[in-house]
Design a protein around this motif. Structure first.
Motif, PDB file in Angstrom:
ATOM      1  N   LEU A 163       0.828  -1.205   0.000  1.00 14.88           N
ATOM      2  CA  LEU A 163       0.000   0.000   0.000  1.00 14.88           C
ATOM      3  C   LEU A 163       0.864   1.257   0.000  1.00 14.88           C
ATOM      4  CD1 LEU A 163      -2.704   1.421   0.104  1.00 14.88           C
ATOM      5  CD2 LEU A 163      -2.760   1.062   2.574  1.00 14.88           C
ATOM      6  N   LYS A 164       1.905   1.258   0.817  1.00  6.81           N
ATOM      7  CA  LYS A 164       2.772   2.437   0.866  1.00  6.81           C
ATOM      8  C   LYS A 164       3.430   2.688  -0.486  1.00  6.81           C
ATOM      9  CE  LYS A 164       6.567   4.658   3.288  1.00  6.81           C
ATOM     10  NZ  LYS A 164       7.610   4.583   4.311  1.00  6.81           N
ATOM     11  N   LEU A 165       3.864   1.614  -1.145  1.00 11.09           N
ATOM     12  CA  LEU A 165       4.489   1.767  -2.453  1.00 11.09           C
ATOM     13  C   LEU A 165       3.483   2.240  -3.500  1.00 11.09           C
ATOM     14  CD1 LEU A 165       6.777  -1.401  -2.369  1.00 11.09           C
ATOM     15  CD2 LEU A 165       7.506   0.989  -2.248  1.00 11.09           C
ATOM     16  N   ILE A 166       2.236   1.766  -3.377  1.00  6.09           N
ATOM     17  CA  ILE A 166       1.180   2.245  -4.274  1.00  6.09           C
ATOM     18  C   ILE A 166       0.978   3.749  -4.091  1.00  6.09           C
ATOM     19  CG2 ILE A 166      -1.315   2.189  -4.718  1.00  6.09           C
ATOM     20  CD1 ILE A 166      -1.230  -0.823  -4.091  1.00  6.09           C
ATOM     21  N   VAL A 167       0.910   4.168  -2.833  1.00  4.59           N
ATOM     22  CA  VAL A 167       0.718   5.588  -2.522  1.00  4.59           C
ATOM     23  C   VAL A 167       1.881   6.416  -3.055  1.00  4.59           C
ATOM     24  CG1 VAL A 167       0.630   7.245  -0.624  1.00  4.59           C
ATOM     25  CG2 VAL A 167      -0.771   5.194  -0.536  1.00  4.59           C
ATOM     26  N   LYS A 196     -10.477  -5.402   1.128  1.00  5.60           N
ATOM     27  CA  LYS A 196     -10.503  -5.130   2.569  1.00  5.60           C
ATOM     28  C   LYS A 196     -10.881  -3.686   2.883  1.00  5.60           C
ATOM     29  CE  LYS A 196      -7.165  -8.668   4.019  1.00  5.60           C
ATOM     30  NZ  LYS A 196      -5.852  -8.922   4.674  1.00  5.60           N
ATOM     31  N   THR A 197     -10.418  -2.753   2.059  1.00  4.41           N
ATOM     32  CA  THR A 197     -10.682  -1.339   2.336  1.00  4.41           C
ATOM     33  C   THR A 197     -11.987  -0.861   1.726  1.00  4.41           C
ATOM     34  OG1 THR A 197      -9.468  -0.605   0.364  1.00  4.41           O
ATOM     35  CG2 THR A 197      -8.202  -0.849   2.416  1.00  4.41           C
ATOM     36  N   GLY A 198     -12.524  -1.633   0.781  1.00  7.54           N
ATOM     37  CA  GLY A 198     -13.735  -1.196   0.101  1.00  7.54           C
ATOM     38  C   GLY A 198     -13.458  -0.190  -0.992  1.00  7.54           C
ATOM     39  N   ALA A 199     -12.174   0.027  -1.300  1.00  3.37           N
ATOM     40  CA  ALA A 199     -11.802   0.981  -2.347  1.00  3.37           C
ATOM     41  C   ALA A 199     -12.115   0.390  -3.718  1.00  3.37           C
ATOM     42  CB  ALA A 199     -10.319   1.316  -2.245  1.00  3.37           C
ATOM     43  N   PHE A 208      -7.731   5.944   1.506  1.00  7.14           N
ATOM     44  CA  PHE A 208      -7.741   5.144   2.736  1.00  7.14           C
ATOM     45  C   PHE A 208      -6.457   5.370   3.528  1.00  7.14           C
ATOM     46  CE2 PHE A 208      -6.648   1.335   5.118  1.00  7.14           C
ATOM     47  CZ  PHE A 208      -7.818   1.085   5.824  1.00  7.14           C
ATOM     48  N   ALA A 209      -5.325   5.365   2.829  1.00  9.01           N
ATOM     49  CA  ALA A 209      -4.037   5.554   3.495  1.00  9.01           C
ATOM     50  C   ALA A 209      -3.952   6.920   4.161  1.00  9.01           C
ATOM     51  CB  ALA A 209      -2.905   5.374   2.486  1.00  9.01           C
ATOM     52  N   LYS A 211      -6.541   8.856   5.083  1.00 10.16           N
ATOM     53  CA  LYS A 211      -7.533   8.972   6.150  1.00 10.16           C
ATOM     54  C   LYS A 211      -7.069   8.284   7.426  1.00 10.16           C
ATOM     55  CE  LYS A 211     -12.452   9.261   6.694  1.00 10.16           C
ATOM     56  NZ  LYS A 211     -13.731   9.293   5.959  1.00 10.16           N
ATOM     57  N   ASN A 212      -6.316   7.192   7.263  1.00  9.08           N
ATOM     58  CA  ASN A 212      -5.836   6.453   8.426  1.00  9.08           C
ATOM     59  C   ASN A 212      -4.408   6.814   8.820  1.00  9.08           C
ATOM     60  OD1 ASN A 212      -8.010   4.366   9.190  1.00  9.08           O
ATOM     61  ND2 ASN A 212      -7.922   4.211   6.966  1.00  9.08           N
ATOM     62  N   ASN A 213      -3.903   7.897   8.195  1.00 15.37           N
ATOM     63  CA  ASN A 213      -2.585   8.411   8.565  1.00 15.37           C
ATOM     64  C   ASN A 213      -1.496   7.343   8.427  1.00 15.37           C
ATOM     65  OD1 ASN A 213      -0.942  10.540   9.325  1.00 15.37           O
ATOM     66  ND2 ASN A 213      -1.122  10.112  11.512  1.00 15.37           N
ATOM     67  N   LEU A 214      -1.584   6.531   7.403  1.00 18.20           N
ATOM     68  CA  LEU A 214      -0.635   5.433   7.235  1.00 18.20           C
ATOM     69  C   LEU A 214       0.723   5.891   6.723  1.00 18.20           C
ATOM     70  CD1 LEU A 214      -2.871   2.589   5.729  1.00 18.20           C
ATOM     71  CD2 LEU A 214      -2.316   3.080   8.104  1.00 18.20           C
ATOM     72  N   PHE A 215       0.773   7.094   6.146  1.00 21.62           N
ATOM     73  CA  PHE A 215       2.059   7.618   5.723  1.00 21.62           C
ATOM     74  C   PHE A 215       3.004   7.695   6.912  1.00 21.62           C
ATOM     75  CE2 PHE A 215      -0.668   9.930   2.558  1.00 21.62           C
ATOM     76  CZ  PHE A 215      -0.262   9.169   1.475  1.00 21.62           C
ATOM     77  N   GLU A 216       2.510   8.359   7.962  1.00 24.82           N
ATOM     78  CA  GLU A 216       3.330   8.560   9.150  1.00 24.82           C
ATOM     79  C   GLU A 216       3.606   7.238   9.856  1.00 24.82           C
ATOM     80  OE1 GLU A 216       2.388  11.912  11.762  1.00 24.82           O
ATOM     81  OE2 GLU A 216       2.506  10.537  13.439  1.00 24.82           O
ATOM     82  N   ASN A 217       2.564   6.394   9.974  1.00 28.63           N
ATOM     83  CA  ASN A 217       2.739   5.116  10.672  1.00 28.63           C
ATOM     84  C   ASN A 217       3.789   4.244  10.001  1.00 28.63           C
ATOM     85  OD1 ASN A 217       0.784   5.849  12.424  1.00 28.63           O
ATOM     86  ND2 ASN A 217      -0.852   4.618  11.509  1.00 28.63           N
ATOM     87  N   ASN A 218       3.753   4.229   8.638  1.00 32.05           N
ATOM     88  CA  ASN A 218       4.723   3.389   7.945  1.00 32.05           C
ATOM     89  C   ASN A 218       6.118   3.945   8.015  1.00 32.05           C
ATOM     90  OD1 ASN A 218       2.981   1.432   7.210  1.00 32.05           O
ATOM     91  ND2 ASN A 218       2.826   1.989   5.055  1.00 32.05           N
TER      92      ASN A 218
END
Length: 221
Positions: A163-167, A196-199, A208-209, A211-218
């Motif tokens: 997902l991070k690489l997709i983003v 899973k995300t419904g995207a 989704f990434a 909204k869930n702040n996954l940039f920072e988390n990853n």
């Protein structure tokens, strides 16, 4: 190689003129038509079939969000690059949902505009850093949103990597090379993420990434 045919849609003549000058100065780019509202854009797009439309969001008669939805439904191959202001962060998210492949600020310079066009024509997404930060800032504020957290949808560590690489605008082949797996495996991870995300598409995964702040988390993990 044929020129990239570009349409410019904005209700301000001075903005259209400025973008046109920047585009026509770039080899391989051609301004196909201009429009001052979404209705004109949908009509002219159907008639002339541009490769990419630089689309303003707030316009009279029909806004950029409505125009993008219509054009993408009728001509899925037409790429849309949203033209935004920082104050339009709520509209930006709607533009991505409508089918835009990215967005840049109206204050962007020639270099970023050309980069955004080439990136989107190449099949990837382009998101202006400043505009993305504005959206992130709005999303991390306390809210009553009922959006699912990543744990709620049971995303695996490997899927988060994908997902991070997709983003970050990696293609399936680039992701496969980066993770030392096959393209078929990457396709499977992408399908799982969509389910899973419904995207519905890559833009949905990016939303989704964000909204869930996954940039920072990853980045921290």
């Amino acid at each position: 190689m044929a020129n990239i045919k570009i349409a410019i849609v904005d209700d301000h003549q001075i903005v259209r003129d400025g973008i046109k000058i920047l585009i026509e100065d770039e080899p391989g780019f051609e301004v196909l038509f201009e429009a001052e509202n979404g209705k004109q854009a949908t009509d002219l797009s159907k008639k002339h079939s541009p490769d990419l439309i630089i689309m303003d969001i707030t316009m009279p008669k029909m806004n950029g969000i409505e125009a993008t939805e219509i054009i993408k439904n009728e001509q899925p191959d037409v790429k849309i690059l949203a033209l935004t202001m920082l104050s339009e962060d709520q509209h930006i998210k709607k533009m991505i949902k409508a089918g835009a492949s990215g967005y840049i600020l109206k204050s962007s310079g020639r270099e970023e505009l050309i980069k955004a066009i080439n990136t989107i024509i190449g099949g990837k997404h382009y998101f202006s850093d400043d505009a993305t930060q504005a959206i992130l800032q709005e999303l991390v504020q306390p809210s009553v949103s009922k959006a699912k957290e990543p744990d709620d949808v049971n995303i695996t560590d490997r899927e988060l990597e994908v997902l991070k690489l997709i983003v970050n605008e990696f293609t399936n082949q680039e992701i496969a090379d980066q993770l030392y797996v096959s393209v078929r495996t990457v396709d499977a991870h992408r399908r799982n993420l969509l389910q899973k995300t419904g995207a519905k598409n890559t833009a949905g995964l990016v939303k989704f990434a964000i909204k869930n702040n996954l940039f920072e988390n990853n980045d921290n993990g």
